[in-house]
Design an enzyme around this catalytic site. Sequence first.
Site, mmCIF file in Angstrom:
data_model
loop_
_atom_site.group_PDB
_atom_site.id
_atom_site.type_symbol
_atom_site.label_atom_id
_atom_site.label_comp_id
_atom_site.label_asym_id
_atom_site.label_seq_id
_atom_site.Cartn_x
_atom_site.Cartn_y
_atom_site.Cartn_z
ATOM 1 N N LYS A 119 -9.501 126.467 69.877
ATOM 2 C CA LYS A 119 -9.441 125.293 70.878
ATOM 3 C C LYS A 119 -8.649 125.471 72.263
ATOM 4 O O LYS A 119 -8.123 126.488 72.191
ATOM 5 C CB LYS A 119 -8.845 124.189 70.001
ATOM 6 C CG LYS A 119 -9.476 123.674 68.575
ATOM 7 C CD LYS A 119 -8.691 122.858 67.858
ATOM 8 C CE LYS A 119 -9.195 122.367 66.654
ATOM 9 N NZ LYS A 119 -8.380 122.449 65.645
ATOM 10 N N LYS A 199 -7.525 130.332 42.962
ATOM 11 C CA LYS A 199 -6.072 129.764 42.291
ATOM 12 C C LYS A 199 -6.429 128.107 42.103
ATOM 13 O O LYS A 199 -7.138 127.370 43.187
ATOM 14 C CB LYS A 199 -5.015 130.114 43.412
ATOM 15 C CG LYS A 199 -3.805 129.477 43.234
ATOM 16 C CD LYS A 199 -2.852 129.783 44.366
ATOM 17 C CE LYS A 199 -1.595 128.993 44.101
ATOM 18 N NZ LYS A 199 -0.888 128.201 44.990
ATOM 19 N N LYS A 202 -4.756 121.743 44.822
ATOM 20 C CA LYS A 202 -5.499 120.525 45.131
ATOM 21 C C LYS A 202 -6.421 120.615 46.415
ATOM 22 O O LYS A 202 -7.277 119.805 46.719
ATOM 23 C CB LYS A 202 -4.674 119.212 45.373
ATOM 24 C CG LYS A 202 -3.215 119.453 46.383
ATOM 25 C CD LYS A 202 -2.456 118.188 46.255
ATOM 26 C CE LYS A 202 -1.154 118.718 47.062
ATOM 27 N NZ LYS A 202 -0.262 119.379 46.165
#
Length: 330
Positions: A119, A199, A202
């Site tokens: 970016k 692994k 979340k």
Amino acid sequence: MKQIALTGIKSTGILHIGNYFGAIKPALELARRYDARYFIADYHALNTVKDPAVLSHCIREIAAGWLSAGLDPEQVIFYRQSSIPETFELTTMLMAFTAKGLMNRAHAYKSAVQENLDKNDPDAGINMGLFTYPVLMAADILLFDADIVPVGKDQAQHIEMTADIAKAVNFNYQKEVLKIPQAFIQEQVAVVPGLDGRKMSKSYNNSIPLFAPEKELRRLIMRIVTNSQPVSEPKDPQSSLIYQLYRLFAAQEEQASLAERYRAGGMGWGEAKEELFRVANRELSPLRERFAALMADPAGLDAILARGAQKARPIAAATVARFRKAAGID
Ligand code: ADP
Ligand code: TRP
């Protein structure tokens, strides 16, 4: 006098069995031998969680998670970071001893900058909370005179930075204003694999929530990816994801006897998953019940955390007073 162990868990999402075996269980084990101070890092969570309903729910879930896993608030000082205003006073004082260059080298910040390479703006999406994250964490730790900080490997750099900042303070005042902490990384604590073999995290959508209802637990276990070996073929337990998860929940003899059945052949993956579900549910169902009871009483949970904060604040206040005196602003 016992040494002091301190750690925090960010309230950024629901707990999964990786957090349970990798962080909560070992920390509760340590609390038998150390003076333990465990807290919920809710201001660290604020960097990413901007929805108030989500954040307040998350804080209670993490609190209920620790308590249902066996944390005894009489034995462990258990509190919310946000209940200790001294944390923010110490953060400001530590800022004066923290080189900007040190923060530039923090892994989390560096990887955020890296992601922005394509970016035009290297700072895109990076708030000052992320940039100064290690200083807030140093305050969490130094405020409570921690000797050891049990964490996962990914946090080792933050503890080293904490020690560096504390040393800079002590060197400047030529006395031990702050105790130098050490990371406590248990090598034997396995990295718990997720449903896809990476692994469990979340962020990867591959986790088994610690408090999944029984049906959900079974459904997730049945989703574990397996190969196409036929039922009759002997199987290698060590390379099986199902077996790696099974080991976390099973007693020694159970592990040995299931390994034997794998090697003998005649056991299909469906049956292996049933065995895993049985031992996982055996360990998790009492936790699930305690968790539901705690979550049904939010005022009770808040009261436990408030009592913890009451015990924690005088310790924090003493550290801040020591620092102010050394700095000439008492
Ligand atoms: P996540 O990777 O799901 O975002 P966190 O970074 O919030 O988890 O981790 C909280 C604690 O749980 C840390 O101490 C971390 O080391 C531990 N932990 C997280 N995932 C695992 C895992 N798969 N195996 C072992 N420990 C883990
Ligand atoms: N940064 C830690 C994590 O992401 C959470 C944390 C905040 C912490 N403050 C702490 C851990 C102090 C140990 C000590 O897991």
